[in-house]
Scaffold this motif. Structure first.
Motif, PDB file in Angstrom:
ATOM      1  N   LEU A  80       0.871  -1.177   0.000  1.00 49.27           N
ATOM      2  CA  LEU A  80       0.000   0.000   0.000  1.00 49.27           C
ATOM      3  C   LEU A  80       0.903   1.221   0.000  1.00 49.27           C
ATOM      4  CD1 LEU A  80      -3.016   0.951   0.311  1.00 49.27           C
ATOM      5  CD2 LEU A  80      -2.477   1.259   2.730  1.00 49.27           C
ATOM      6  N   ARG A  81       0.702   2.121  -0.947  1.00 50.04           N
ATOM      7  CA  ARG A  81       1.528   3.329  -1.033  1.00 50.04           C
ATOM      8  C   ARG A  81       0.665   4.559  -0.755  1.00 50.04           C
ATOM      9  NH1 ARG A  81       3.841   4.085  -6.556  1.00 50.04           N
ATOM     10  NH2 ARG A  81       1.824   5.022  -6.981  1.00 50.04           N
ATOM     11  N   VAL A  82       1.057   5.344   0.227  1.00 50.60           N
ATOM     12  CA  VAL A  82       0.390   6.605   0.515  1.00 50.60           C
ATOM     13  C   VAL A  82       0.842   7.592  -0.552  1.00 50.60           C
ATOM     14  CG1 VAL A  82       0.112   8.485   2.166  1.00 50.60           C
ATOM     15  CG2 VAL A  82       0.294   6.115   2.988  1.00 50.60           C
ATOM     16  N   ASP A  83      -0.091   7.993  -1.404  1.00 48.58           N
ATOM     17  CA  ASP A  83       0.239   8.905  -2.502  1.00 48.58           C
ATOM     18  C   ASP A  83       0.059  10.364  -2.128  1.00 48.58           C
ATOM     19  OD1 ASP A  83       1.002   6.969  -4.312  1.00 48.58           O
ATOM     20  OD2 ASP A  83      -0.951   6.856  -5.284  1.00 48.58           O
ATOM     21  N   VAL A 101      -2.684   9.030   8.230  1.00 48.11           N
ATOM     22  CA  VAL A 101      -1.659   8.049   7.873  1.00 48.11           C
ATOM     23  C   VAL A 101      -1.734   6.846   8.817  1.00 48.11           C
ATOM     24  CG1 VAL A 101       0.812   7.599   7.638  1.00 48.11           C
ATOM     25  CG2 VAL A 101      -0.155   9.748   6.796  1.00 48.11           C
ATOM     26  N   ALA A 102      -1.897   7.096  10.107  1.00 45.40           N
ATOM     27  CA  ALA A 102      -1.995   6.005  11.077  1.00 45.40           C
ATOM     28  C   ALA A 102      -3.199   5.120  10.775  1.00 45.40           C
ATOM     29  CB  ALA A 102      -2.073   6.554  12.495  1.00 45.40           C
ATOM     30  N   ALA A 103      -4.318   5.712  10.379  1.00 48.49           N
ATOM     31  CA  ALA A 103      -5.508   4.930  10.040  1.00 48.49           C
ATOM     32  C   ALA A 103      -5.248   4.067   8.804  1.00 48.49           C
ATOM     33  CB  ALA A 103      -6.705   5.851   9.816  1.00 48.49           C
ATOM     34  N   GLY A 107      -5.367   0.045   8.792  1.00 48.01           N
ATOM     35  CA  GLY A 107      -6.144  -0.696   7.798  1.00 48.01           C
ATOM     36  C   GLY A 107      -5.294  -1.747   7.109  1.00 48.01           C
ATOM     37  N   ALA A 108      -4.048  -1.401   6.799  1.00 47.38           N
ATOM     38  CA  ALA A 108      -3.130  -2.364   6.195  1.00 47.38           C
ATOM     39  C   ALA A 108      -2.815  -3.494   7.168  1.00 47.38           C
ATOM     40  CB  ALA A 108      -1.857  -1.656   5.742  1.00 47.38           C
ATOM     41  N   VAL A 114      -1.473  -7.259   2.602  1.00 45.97           N
ATOM     42  CA  VAL A 114      -0.542  -6.135   2.587  1.00 45.97           C
ATOM     43  C   VAL A 114       0.605  -6.404   3.556  1.00 45.97           C
ATOM     44  CG1 VAL A 114      -0.242  -3.659   3.011  1.00 45.97           C
ATOM     45  CG2 VAL A 114      -2.351  -4.495   1.949  1.00 45.97           C
ATOM     46  N   ALA A 115       1.824  -6.405   3.019  1.00 42.85           N
ATOM     47  CA  ALA A 115       3.009  -6.653   3.841  1.00 42.85           C
ATOM     48  C   ALA A 115       3.743  -5.379   4.212  1.00 42.85           C
ATOM     49  CB  ALA A 115       3.968  -7.587   3.102  1.00 42.85           C
ATOM     50  N   VAL A 116       3.587  -4.338   3.398  1.00 43.13           N
ATOM     51  CA  VAL A 116       4.368  -3.127   3.625  1.00 43.13           C
ATOM     52  C   VAL A 116       3.552  -1.907   3.184  1.00 43.13           C
ATOM     53  CG1 VAL A 116       5.547  -3.190   1.388  1.00 43.13           C
ATOM     54  CG2 VAL A 116       6.686  -2.129   3.318  1.00 43.13           C
ATOM     55  N   VAL A 117       3.773  -0.812   3.888  1.00 43.87           N
ATOM     56  CA  VAL A 117       3.174   0.474   3.540  1.00 43.87           C
ATOM     57  C   VAL A 117       4.323   1.416   3.221  1.00 43.87           C
ATOM     58  CG1 VAL A 117       1.733   2.404   4.300  1.00 43.87           C
ATOM     59  CG2 VAL A 117       1.224   0.085   5.096  1.00 43.87           C
TER      60      VAL A 117
END
Length: 154
Positions: A80-83, A101-103, A107-108, A114-117
């Motif tokens: 999951l990438r925060v864009d 961001v914490a939410a 969720g991830a 999902v292994a990584v954010v």
């Protein structure tokens, strides 16, 4: 989680603010918040994130007004990438962006796929992401944050 951080900070939203998945009716408000923060994103990316459940909004509980937005994508099935993260100017500095961001990371944590954010960001935001438990690395002059989720596959 990768790196040497024992426990990332996972802040709750400030009082009077609720974080929730964005719905189709939030699209215009999200675009306005992102545009006001001068973040480049396109309508298709926002729509795709909403449809996938990877877009979040921060709402003022009293009025329901959207005061913050987060758009994430899945460039790979296990990432999951925060864009984009943005908060209305009048509400900045109160922990809303951190709560968004914490939410997304929480969720991830609940998504076994999902292994990584990750997040790519301007160097001025290094401490913002580091405080949230991201390991910050320099990639060609641009910083990137990475955090492993607690329950995801290795």
């Amino acid at each position: 989680m990768s790196g040497d951080r024992d426990s990332p900070v996972r802040p709750d939203p400030p009082e009077g603010i609720a974080i929730a998945p964005a719905g189709p009716g939030d699209r215009l408000d999200m675009l306005r918040v992102l545009d006001a923060a001068m973040l480049e994103t396109d309508i298709e990316r926002v729509d795709a994130a909403i449809d996938a459940g990877d877009a979040l909004v921060a709402r003022f509980k009293r009025t329901g007004a959207v005061v913050g937005a987060l758009v994430a994508t899945r460039p790979e099935s296990d990432r999951l990438r925060v864009d984009a993260v943005a908060v209305r100017r009048a509400r900045r500095g109160r922990g809303i962006g951190s709560a968004l961001v914490a939410a997304a990371v929480r969720g991830a944590d609940r998504d076994a796929g999902v292994a990584v954010v990750t997040a790519a960001f301007d160097p001025t935001l290094e401490s913002f992401y580091a405080d949230l438990g991201f390991d910050v690395v320099d990639r060609d002059g641009r910083l990137r944050g990475v955090t492993r989720v607690e329950d995801g596959p290795e």
